[in-house]
Scaffold this active site. Structure first.
Site, PDB file in Angstrom:
ATOM      1  N   ARG A  74       0.793  -1.243  -0.043  1.00 31.82           N
ATOM      2  CA  ARG A  74      -0.013   0.011   0.192  1.00 31.82           C
ATOM      3  C   ARG A  74       0.862   1.080   0.042  1.00 31.82           C
ATOM      4  O   ARG A  74       0.450   2.330   0.494  1.00 31.82           O
ATOM      5  CB  ARG A  74      -1.089   0.046   1.119  1.00 31.82           C
ATOM      6  CG  ARG A  74      -2.020  -1.092   1.259  1.00 31.82           C
ATOM      7  CD  ARG A  74      -2.826  -1.007  -0.055  1.00 31.82           C
ATOM      8  NE  ARG A  74      -3.752  -2.360  -0.042  1.00 31.82           N
ATOM      9  CZ  ARG A  74      -3.266  -3.364  -0.509  1.00 31.82           C
ATOM     10  NH1 ARG A  74      -2.274  -3.374  -1.255  1.00 31.82           N
ATOM     11  NH2 ARG A  74      -3.944  -4.452  -0.570  1.00 31.82           N
TER      12      ARG A  74
ATOM     13  N   GLU B  93      -4.858   2.602   6.696  1.00 34.62           N
ATOM     14  CA  GLU B  93      -4.407   2.568   5.578  1.00 34.62           C
ATOM     15  C   GLU B  93      -5.182   3.796   4.816  1.00 34.62           C
ATOM     16  O   GLU B  93      -4.776   4.410   3.649  1.00 34.62           O
ATOM     17  CB  GLU B  93      -5.344   1.284   4.782  1.00 34.62           C
ATOM     18  CG  GLU B  93      -4.812   1.157   3.274  1.00 34.62           C
ATOM     19  CD  GLU B  93      -5.420  -0.314   2.760  1.00 34.62           C
ATOM     20  OE1 GLU B  93      -4.965  -1.167   3.429  1.00 34.62           O
ATOM     21  OE2 GLU B  93      -5.964  -0.009   1.541  1.00 34.62           O
TER      22      GLU B  93
ATOM     23  N   SER C  11     -10.634  -1.171   3.135  1.00 33.50           N
ATOM     24  CA  SER C  11     -10.002  -1.379   4.448  1.00 33.50           C
ATOM     25  C   SER C  11      -9.430  -0.235   5.161  1.00 33.50           C
ATOM     26  O   SER C  11      -8.808   0.501   4.567  1.00 33.50           O
ATOM     27  CB  SER C  11      -8.916  -2.437   4.218  1.00 33.50           C
ATOM     28  OG  SER C  11      -9.364  -3.689   3.579  1.00 33.50           O
TER      29      SER C  11
HETATM   30  C1  LIG Z   1     -15.374  -0.899  -1.399  1.00 34.64           C
HETATM   31  C2  LIG Z   1     -13.822  -0.454  -1.413  1.00 34.64           C
HETATM   32  C3  LIG Z   1     -13.150  -1.463  -1.795  1.00 34.64           C
HETATM   33  C4  LIG Z   1     -11.596  -1.345  -1.820  1.00 34.64           C
HETATM   34  N1  LIG Z   1     -10.785  -2.275  -2.141  1.00 34.64           N
HETATM   35  C5  LIG Z   1      -9.420  -2.341  -2.242  1.00 34.64           C
HETATM   36  C6  LIG Z   1      -8.432  -3.172  -2.182  1.00 34.64           C
HETATM   37  O1  LIG Z   1      -9.068  -4.419  -2.671  1.00 34.64           O
HETATM   38  N2  LIG Z   1      -7.218  -2.803  -2.306  1.00 34.64           N
HETATM   39  C7  LIG Z   1      -6.701  -1.822  -2.350  1.00 34.64           C
HETATM   40  O2  LIG Z   1      -5.508  -1.584  -2.471  1.00 34.64           O
HETATM   41  N3  LIG Z   1      -7.557  -0.709  -2.135  1.00 34.64           N
HETATM   42  C8  LIG Z   1      -9.150  -1.007  -1.899  1.00 34.64           C
HETATM   43  N4  LIG Z   1      -9.503   0.136  -1.820  1.00 34.64           N
HETATM   44  C9  LIG Z   1      -9.290   1.259  -1.756  1.00 34.64           C
HETATM   45  C10 LIG Z   1      -8.865   2.488  -2.672  1.00 34.64           C
HETATM   46  O3  LIG Z   1     -10.355   2.206  -3.729  1.00 34.64           O
HETATM   47  C11 LIG Z   1      -7.784   2.379  -3.359  1.00 34.64           C
HETATM   48  O4  LIG Z   1      -6.704   2.778  -2.633  1.00 34.64           O
HETATM   49  C12 LIG Z   1      -7.713   3.228  -4.833  1.00 34.64           C
HETATM   50  O5  LIG Z   1      -6.474   3.003  -5.370  1.00 34.64           O
HETATM   51  C13 LIG Z   1      -7.736   4.593  -4.566  1.00 34.64           C
HETATM   52  O6  LIG Z   1      -8.033   5.436  -5.635  1.00 34.64           O
HETATM   53  P1  LIG Z   1      -8.669   6.774  -5.670  1.00 34.64           P
HETATM   54  O7  LIG Z   1      -8.594   7.301  -6.994  1.00 34.64           O
HETATM   55  O8  LIG Z   1      -9.911   6.890  -5.228  1.00 34.64           O
HETATM   56  O9  LIG Z   1      -7.541   7.524  -4.808  1.00 34.64           O
HETATM   57  P2  LIG Z   1      -7.986   8.745  -3.827  1.00 34.64           P
HETATM   58  O10 LIG Z   1      -8.670   8.229  -2.527  1.00 34.64           O
HETATM   59  O11 LIG Z   1      -8.631   9.994  -4.245  1.00 34.64           O
HETATM   60  O12 LIG Z   1      -6.698   9.188  -3.176  1.00 34.64           O
HETATM   61  C14 LIG Z   1      -5.837   8.251  -2.417  1.00 34.64           C
HETATM   62  C15 LIG Z   1      -4.167   8.696  -2.335  1.00 34.64           C
HETATM   63  O13 LIG Z   1      -3.575   8.755  -3.534  1.00 34.64           O
HETATM   64  C16 LIG Z   1      -3.284  10.081  -3.690  1.00 34.64           C
HETATM   65  N5  LIG Z   1      -3.442  10.078  -5.226  1.00 34.64           N
HETATM   66  C17 LIG Z   1      -4.644  10.216  -6.044  1.00 34.64           C
HETATM   67  N6  LIG Z   1      -4.417  10.430  -7.182  1.00 34.64           N
HETATM   68  C18 LIG Z   1      -3.117  10.916  -7.460  1.00 34.64           C
HETATM   69  C19 LIG Z   1      -2.196  11.270  -8.419  1.00 34.64           C
HETATM   70  N7  LIG Z   1      -2.718  11.565  -9.636  1.00 34.64           N
HETATM   71  N8  LIG Z   1      -1.127  11.809  -8.077  1.00 34.64           N
HETATM   72  C20 LIG Z   1      -0.609  11.564  -7.062  1.00 34.64           C
HETATM   73  N9  LIG Z   1      -1.121  11.157  -6.133  1.00 34.64           N
HETATM   74  C21 LIG Z   1      -2.568  10.651  -5.991  1.00 34.64           C
HETATM   75  C22 LIG Z   1      -4.177  10.750  -2.917  1.00 34.64           C
HETATM   76  O14 LIG Z   1      -3.373  12.192  -2.588  1.00 34.64           O
HETATM   77  C23 LIG Z   1      -4.194  10.123  -1.695  1.00 34.64           C
HETATM   78  O15 LIG Z   1      -3.314  10.105  -0.853  1.00 34.64           O
HETATM   79  C24 LIG Z   1     -11.142   0.081  -1.590  1.00 34.64           C
HETATM   80  C25 LIG Z   1     -12.165   1.074  -1.384  1.00 34.64           C
HETATM   81  C26 LIG Z   1     -13.211   0.932  -1.349  1.00 34.64           C
HETATM   82  C27 LIG Z   1     -14.454   1.885  -1.256  1.00 34.64           C
END
Ligand SMILES: Cc1cc2nc3c(=O)[nH]c(=O)nc-3n(C[C@H](O)[C@H](O)[C@H](O)COP(=O)(O)OP(=O)(O)OC[C@H]3O[C@@H](n4cnc5c(N)ncnc54)[C@H](O)[C@@H]3O)c2cc1C
Length: 303
Positions: free
Chosen positions: A176, A295, A225
């Site tokens: 992560r 996380e 998570s």
């Molecule tokens: C139902 C559910 C299930 C999930 N299951 C998983 C799983 O199985 N495995 C897992 O790893 N995660 C899981 N997640 C968590 C999440 O979906 C992931 O971490 C996802 O990759 C975050 O993407 P996001 O675009 O929503 O990022 P955001 O939530 O918008 O941002 C997350 C982080 O990434 C940074 N960030 C975002 N975009 C950029 C960019 N372009 N450049 C630099 N930094 C950036 C942000 O500053 C922040 O620190 C789950 C979430 C939910 C709601």
């Protein structure tokens, strides 16, 4: 310069949308979060360079986010500028077994496209919400696989430095976390996949989705998570065995389905979720002697 002047300058110089005091509850899967002073959508690379440099010149704190699926934003909101990537960053291009995707491309789209072209390697990501940029920043994945393992390059924009195309060994991929350079904004990523039998890709993805449906509170607003799994153990198991499954605070609850999920049952505040985060940390520490690390990413001020 005041935030009003910065807002006006951003509006004059950017193609993308600029909003003032935008409720972050609209931009997080938790549906929680107070207003961001500025919410900027950068539709082009020029927009991104302008937005970052205008904010930096004025000393206005900024952060780039994707779809907010790993965020808990304070009820007081975010005092600076939230940057999100728009149109130009949604594109993707396929060359043989390589897919190049903009950081705003939805991860699920990449997973589906790889499957439809008979390219294996992205199956682990089925069911993970969010963008490619967020997945890179978080090194999204499962217990066994993560996106860093299929990446062949990550292009970042580092304000004050410029664009950099990083090879996978130049990043520090860990559970992560990808060890992006400080301040780096992911703008594009290339994944190297392999030709594979579509039927077997589909079976793997179906099994994974089935497991998620069985073990996770699908449908209830959450950020996935809440805690990282400690080495050799599972945060969900520790929280459950500490007797906290189903614990409620305000509109938030430690899920009955999976104890490492805190869900918004309706009207939850960030303070409710954080209260449960703290309760789980204290109880697990007292019961098992293990310190759980969140996380989910906290944004804005928390007490
Ligand atoms: C139902 C559910 C299930 C999930 N299951 C998983 C799983 O199985 N495995 C897992 O790893 N995660 C899981 N997640 C968590 C999440 O979906 C992931 O971490 C996802 O990759 C975050 O993407 P996001 O675009 O929503 O990022 P955001 O939530 O918008 O941002 C997350 C982080 O990434 C940074 N960030 C975002 N975009 C950029 C960019 N372009 N450049 C630099 N930094 C950036 C942000 O500053 C922040 O620190 C789950 C979430 C939910 C709601």
């Amino acid at each position: 310069m005041s935030l009003d002047t910065l807002e006006n300058n951003l509006r004059l110089r950017l193609k993308g949308d600029v909003r003032r005091r935008e409720p972050m509850a609209r931009h997080t899967t938790y549906r929680i979060g107070g207003p961001a002073e500025l919410f900027i959508t950068c539709d082009t690379m020029t927009d991104l360079i302008e937005a970052a440099s205008l904010c930096d010149a004025e000393g206005v704190e900024r952060i780039t986010v994707g779809k907010g699926s790993n965020l808990l934003v304070s009820d007081a909101g975010y005092p600076g500028a939230i940057i999100t990537l728009g149109n130009e960053f949604k594109a993707h291009r396929v060359q043989g077994a390589e897919i190049e995707a903009g950081a705003a491309c939805i991860l699920a789209f990449l997973v589906r496209d790889a499957y439809s072209r008979g390219l294996g390697g992205m199956e682990f990501a089925v069911g993970i919400p969010g963008t490619v940029g967020g997945a890179i920043a978080m090194n999204a994945g499962t217990g066994d696989d993560w996106i860093g393992a299929v990446v062949s390059s990550v292009t970042v924009y580092v304000p004050g430095v410029g664009l950099q195309r990083l090879r996978p060994h130049e990043l520090a991929w860990e559970y992560r976390s990808s060890g992006l350079p400080p301040g780096a904004i992911v703008v594009e990523t290339t994944v190297q996949l392999q030709e594979a039998d579509r039927e077997s890709i589909r079976k793997t993805m179906d099994a994974s989705l089935e497991r998620r449906k069985r073990t996770q509170p699908i449908g209830a607003p959450s950020a996935g998570s809440v805690f990282r799994n400690p080495p050799g153990d599972s945060a969900g198991r520790l929280i459950e065995s500490a007797g906290l499954k189903g614990t409620r605070l305000g509109g938030a609850r430690i899920s009955e389905v999976h104890a490492n999920f805190i869900v918004n049952e309706g009207g939850a505040t960030a303070a409710d979720v954080l209260g449960l985060v703290r309760k789980a940390q204290l109880t697990v520490r007292d019961t098992h002697g293990i310190q759980l690390t969140p996380e989910i990413q906290l944004l804005g001020a928390f007490e």
